[in-house]
Structure formats: C-alpha cells, structure tokens
Scaffold this motif. Structure first.
Motif, PDB file in Angstrom:
ATOM      1  N   ASN A 196      76.960 -48.103  97.915  1.00 42.27           N
ATOM      2  CA  ASN A 196      76.787 -47.495  96.648  1.00 42.27           C
ATOM      3  C   ASN A 196      76.898 -48.455  95.531  1.00 42.27           C
ATOM      4  OD1 ASN A 196      77.631 -44.944  95.006  1.00 42.27           O
ATOM      5  ND2 ASN A 196      79.495 -46.060  94.395  1.00 42.27           N
ATOM      6  N   GLN A 197      77.724 -49.607  95.924  1.00 38.09           N
ATOM      7  CA  GLN A 197      77.933 -50.591  94.838  1.00 38.09           C
ATOM      8  C   GLN A 197      76.262 -51.399  94.496  1.00 38.09           C
ATOM      9  OE1 GLN A 197      80.800 -52.941  96.758  1.00 38.09           O
ATOM     10  NE2 GLN A 197      82.299 -51.886  95.961  1.00 38.09           N
ATOM     11  N   VAL A 198      75.598 -51.661  95.453  1.00 45.66           N
ATOM     12  CA  VAL A 198      74.229 -52.448  95.330  1.00 45.66           C
ATOM     13  C   VAL A 198      73.220 -51.342  94.771  1.00 45.66           C
ATOM     14  CG1 VAL A 198      72.307 -53.362  96.528  1.00 45.66           C
ATOM     15  CG2 VAL A 198      74.471 -53.870  97.371  1.00 45.66           C
ATOM     16  N   ALA A 199      73.364 -50.186  94.905  1.00 43.43           N
ATOM     17  CA  ALA A 199      72.246 -49.262  94.295  1.00 43.43           C
ATOM     18  C   ALA A 199      72.867 -48.969  93.047  1.00 43.43           C
ATOM     19  CB  ALA A 199      72.440 -47.907  95.163  1.00 43.43           C
ATOM     20  N   ALA A 214      81.884 -49.998  87.439  1.00 38.25           N
ATOM     21  CA  ALA A 214      82.494 -50.909  88.341  1.00 38.25           C
ATOM     22  C   ALA A 214      82.277 -51.202  89.550  1.00 38.25           C
ATOM     23  CB  ALA A 214      84.131 -50.377  88.625  1.00 38.25           C
ATOM     24  N   ALA A 215      81.345 -50.070  90.117  1.00 41.19           N
ATOM     25  CA  ALA A 215      80.693 -50.423  91.371  1.00 41.19           C
ATOM     26  C   ALA A 215      79.446 -51.333  91.289  1.00 41.19           C
ATOM     27  CB  ALA A 215      80.347 -49.089  92.204  1.00 41.19           C
ATOM     28  N   ALA A 216      78.749 -51.036  90.062  1.00 38.80           N
ATOM     29  CA  ALA A 216      77.690 -52.097  89.526  1.00 38.80           C
ATOM     30  C   ALA A 216      78.132 -53.304  89.652  1.00 38.80           C
ATOM     31  CB  ALA A 216      77.094 -51.449  88.480  1.00 38.80           C
ATOM     32  N   ALA A 217      79.306 -53.801  89.109  1.00 39.18           N
ATOM     33  CA  ALA A 217      79.836 -55.012  89.013  1.00 39.18           C
ATOM     34  C   ALA A 217      79.995 -55.724  90.371  1.00 39.18           C
ATOM     35  CB  ALA A 217      81.094 -55.192  88.143  1.00 39.18           C
ATOM     36  N   GLU A 218      80.555 -55.064  91.088  1.00 38.60           N
ATOM     37  CA  GLU A 218      80.659 -55.329  92.560  1.00 38.60           C
ATOM     38  C   GLU A 218      79.216 -55.640  93.328  1.00 38.60           C
ATOM     39  OE1 GLU A 218      83.491 -56.623  93.859  1.00 38.60           O
ATOM     40  OE2 GLU A 218      84.500 -56.055  91.814  1.00 38.60           O
ATOM     41  N   GLY A 219      78.478 -54.725  92.951  1.00 39.26           N
ATOM     42  CA  GLY A 219      76.896 -54.822  93.660  1.00 39.26           C
ATOM     43  C   GLY A 219      76.170 -55.826  93.274  1.00 39.26           C
ATOM     44  N   GLN A 220      76.511 -56.617  92.018  1.00 42.08           N
ATOM     45  CA  GLN A 220      75.933 -57.569  91.735  1.00 42.08           C
ATOM     46  C   GLN A 220      76.304 -58.867  92.506  1.00 42.08           C
ATOM     47  OE1 GLN A 220      76.900 -58.800  87.553  1.00 42.08           O
ATOM     48  NE2 GLN A 220      75.159 -60.647  87.622  1.00 42.08           N
ATOM     49  N   LYS A 221      77.782 -59.078  92.875  1.00 42.18           N
ATOM     50  CA  LYS A 221      78.159 -59.921  93.807  1.00 42.18           C
ATOM     51  C   LYS A 221      77.490 -60.026  95.001  1.00 42.18           C
ATOM     52  CE  LYS A 221      82.546 -59.784  91.250  1.00 42.18           C
ATOM     53  NZ  LYS A 221      84.084 -59.653  91.666  1.00 42.18           N
ATOM     54  N   ILE A 222      77.437 -58.684  95.523  1.00 46.38           N
ATOM     55  CA  ILE A 222      76.742 -58.714  96.759  1.00 46.38           C
ATOM     56  C   ILE A 222      75.212 -58.959  96.914  1.00 46.38           C
ATOM     57  CG2 ILE A 222      76.043 -56.855  98.591  1.00 46.38           C
ATOM     58  CD1 ILE A 222      78.385 -54.969  97.826  1.00 46.38           C
ATOM     59  N   PHE A 223      74.532 -58.431  95.739  1.00 42.46           N
ATOM     60  CA  PHE A 223      73.291 -58.778  95.633  1.00 42.46           C
ATOM     61  C   PHE A 223      72.867 -60.215  95.526  1.00 42.46           C
ATOM     62  CE2 PHE A 223      69.336 -59.201  93.029  1.00 42.46           C
ATOM     63  CZ  PHE A 223      68.296 -58.228  93.544  1.00 42.46           C
ATOM     64  N   GLN A 224      73.443 -60.835  94.680  1.00 42.71           N
ATOM     65  CA  GLN A 224      73.529 -62.229  94.366  1.00 42.71           C
ATOM     66  C   GLN A 224      74.249 -63.288  95.623  1.00 42.71           C
ATOM     67  OE1 GLN A 224      74.675 -62.942  90.163  1.00 42.71           O
ATOM     68  NE2 GLN A 224      72.687 -61.843  89.686  1.00 42.71           N
TER      69      GLN A 224
END
Length: 316
Positions: A196-199, A214-224
């Motif tokens: 959900n965060q990465v998407a 908030a999930a998008a901010a965490e997703g950036q960490k996972i993506f990068q």
C-alpha cells in the motif's frame, strides 16, 4: 425395327414403360445445345488436366505443359519450379513493373539516412505506403493498426514514450533483436502495508494524489531503499532507464497499470498495486535474421514509418 410407342393423348413418343396401368415415361431427348455443351466441358477438363498441374501420379503429380518459373525465395536463393500459381505470384511480385519500381525505392531508402528520408517527399511517401503494409503484417497484431497498443499488454508506439529508447539506433535494435520486458513480482517481498505504501508513492511520482499521504512518505523510503530496490531500475527519481526498458513513472504515461481509465483515487491505487503484486513479463519477438527475417532495409522502413506515426499523432 420396333415401332415407337406413342401416347394416345399427346402423340408424344414414349419409352414403352408403363406403371400402374396409365403412368408412362416420355422419351424426350436432351437438347443438342445442352449435349454439345456437356461434351465441351469434358474436353475442357481433359485439356486442363494436361496443360496445368492436376492429378496425382504415384508420389508426384501431373505438372502441366507450361515453362518453368524462376523466382527468389525469402532467403534470397533463386529457385526454378514447374508452373503453378504460387510460383507465378512470387515471380510477378519480384519482376513486375510495380515490383521493380518498389525495389528501386527500397534501395534508395536503404542507402539514405533517416534525415534524408524525412526531408525527401518521394521517399517519405514511399515509407508511408510501404511501411503501413509492413506494420500491418508484423506489428499490428499486438500494437494495433494505429500503433496505440493495448494498456497492460503492448506499448503505445505513437506517444513517443519509448521504454527502450526512441532514437533510430535504439528502435532498430529493438526491432532487430526483440525485447524482454520484465519486472519481478513483489507479492512475496512486500506485506500488505508495504504494498500500500509503495503504490501510494508511485502515484505521487506522476502527480496523482495519494490515497494516504503518510503511506506515500513511507513508500518513498521503500522505493529508494534496499527493502524494495525499485530505484535500481526506475532510478531514485522514478524516470526509468532505457537500458533496462524500465518505465518512466513521472511522465503520466501508463503502459501496464491502467491508471488513466480509473475513476477514483482508490481504483488508481488498486491498478498500481496489481502491477507491483504480479510483476511484468512480456516478450517482443525477434524480427531480424534469426526471427521474422526482415532485411536491414525493411527494418529501416519500419523505423522511419514509426517516426512518421509518432509525429502524426502529435507526440511529445
């Protein structure tokens, strides 16, 4: 000689056969014109069997009386065979006035640069007329007749967003050697929360509003980061790499996830999740010598035609 039997009512000659005491068969001969026509068809058939390829004989067949036909195979080898429609078609396609003119233009295009082709009205016109047939035979089954592709399966070729590079050298390489588009499935790498965060973060890369900021901010960490490792192919900015065929996630061009057709933010998020979950694996066939056997000149015509298609569609 027996006297012909005649019907007492009509006076017409009969065969003498009688059924149920009164039912008789008239002796009406066929019209002469019909008989001669019938005999003519028999004579025509026999003549046709002799002159043209026809009846099987043992392991072979009658090959007719016409001279042999010489033509070139797809591999460029000269072949001579008995007269038949397939060989006649191949011969005419290679030696007719139109075919010779076509070969002349193919040679002219093959010797020219892409810039010269684009600037020459005659060569550009030839590329359009010859290229549309080649595209229809080799590309349209996947990319559609107009090159719009199918979202989720085959890339759009008229939007100028080339996964493997849109310069002529890259396009030639793609057509000649084919491409394997691959992205691993993350269904076992990410848990539900991480997916959900990465998407959500991927949506923000193209300017879409995330369902959960908030999930998008965490997703950036996972993506990068190393957990997802998405940046290794898509880069940390999400712009993709032509060398990998990885999509640019920032240009609003969606080739797999049909985000553009989704009507709600939740539907857009689900579309991105589906791609991340399942991954991508699609193969473009080889069209060079080891595949469909297109010549270098034919590949050049296709590339020039694709350039015209992109320009005609108002590409970026």
């Amino acid at each position: 000689m027996a006297t012909p039997v005649k019907d007492p009512l009509t006076g017409a000659e009969t065969t003498g056969h009688v059924w149920d005491e009164t039912l008789q068969e008239f002796n009406n001969p066929l019209p002469r014109w019909w008989l001669w026509t019938f005999y003519g068809t028999i004579l025509f058939t026999i003549t046709y069997w002799i002159m043209y390829p026809s009846w099987p004989i043992g392991s072979s067949y009658l090959k007719g009386m016409f001279n042999d036909i010489t033509y070139k195979t797809d591999a460029g080898e000269e072949k001579s065979t008995h007269w038949n429609m397939r060989a006649l078609l191949a011969h005419d396609m290679q030696n007719s006035e139109e075919a010779l003119k076509q070969q002349e233009y193919l040679a002219k295009v093959g010797a020219a640069s892409y810039e010269q082709i684009a600037q020459d009205a005659d060569m550009s016109s030839f590329v359009r007329s010859y290229g549309v047939g080649m595209f229809g035979d080799n590309c349209a089954a996947c990319h559609q007749a107009g090159g719009q592709g199918v979202v989720g399966q085959f890339p759009n070729l008229v939007d100028d967003d080339w996964l493997w590079g849109g310069d002529t050298t890259a396009m030639e390489t793609t057509i000649r050697g084919g491409r394997l588009g691959y992205m691993p499935a993350y269904n076992t790498t990410f848990d539900t929360t991480q997916m959900n965060q990465v998407a959500n973060y991927v949506l923000t890369l193209s300017g879409e509003a995330p369902v959960d900021a908030a999930a998008a901010a965490e997703g950036q960490k996972i993506f990068q980061g190393e957990t997802g490792g998405c940046y290794m192919c898509h880069t940390k900015e999400g712009k993709g790499m032509h060398a990998q065929g990885s999509a640019n996630l920032t240009d609003k061009v969606w080739t797999i996830a049909n985000v553009s057709a989704a009507e709600t933010p939740e539907a857009k998020l689900d579309a991105v999740k589906a791609v991340i979950t399942k991954g991508v694996k699609r193969q473009m066939p080889v069209f060079g010598k080891e595949g469909r056997n297109l010549s270098d000149t034919e590949i050049k015509v296709l590339v020039a035609y694709l350039q015209q298609m992109s320009a005609g569609a108002g590409a970026k």
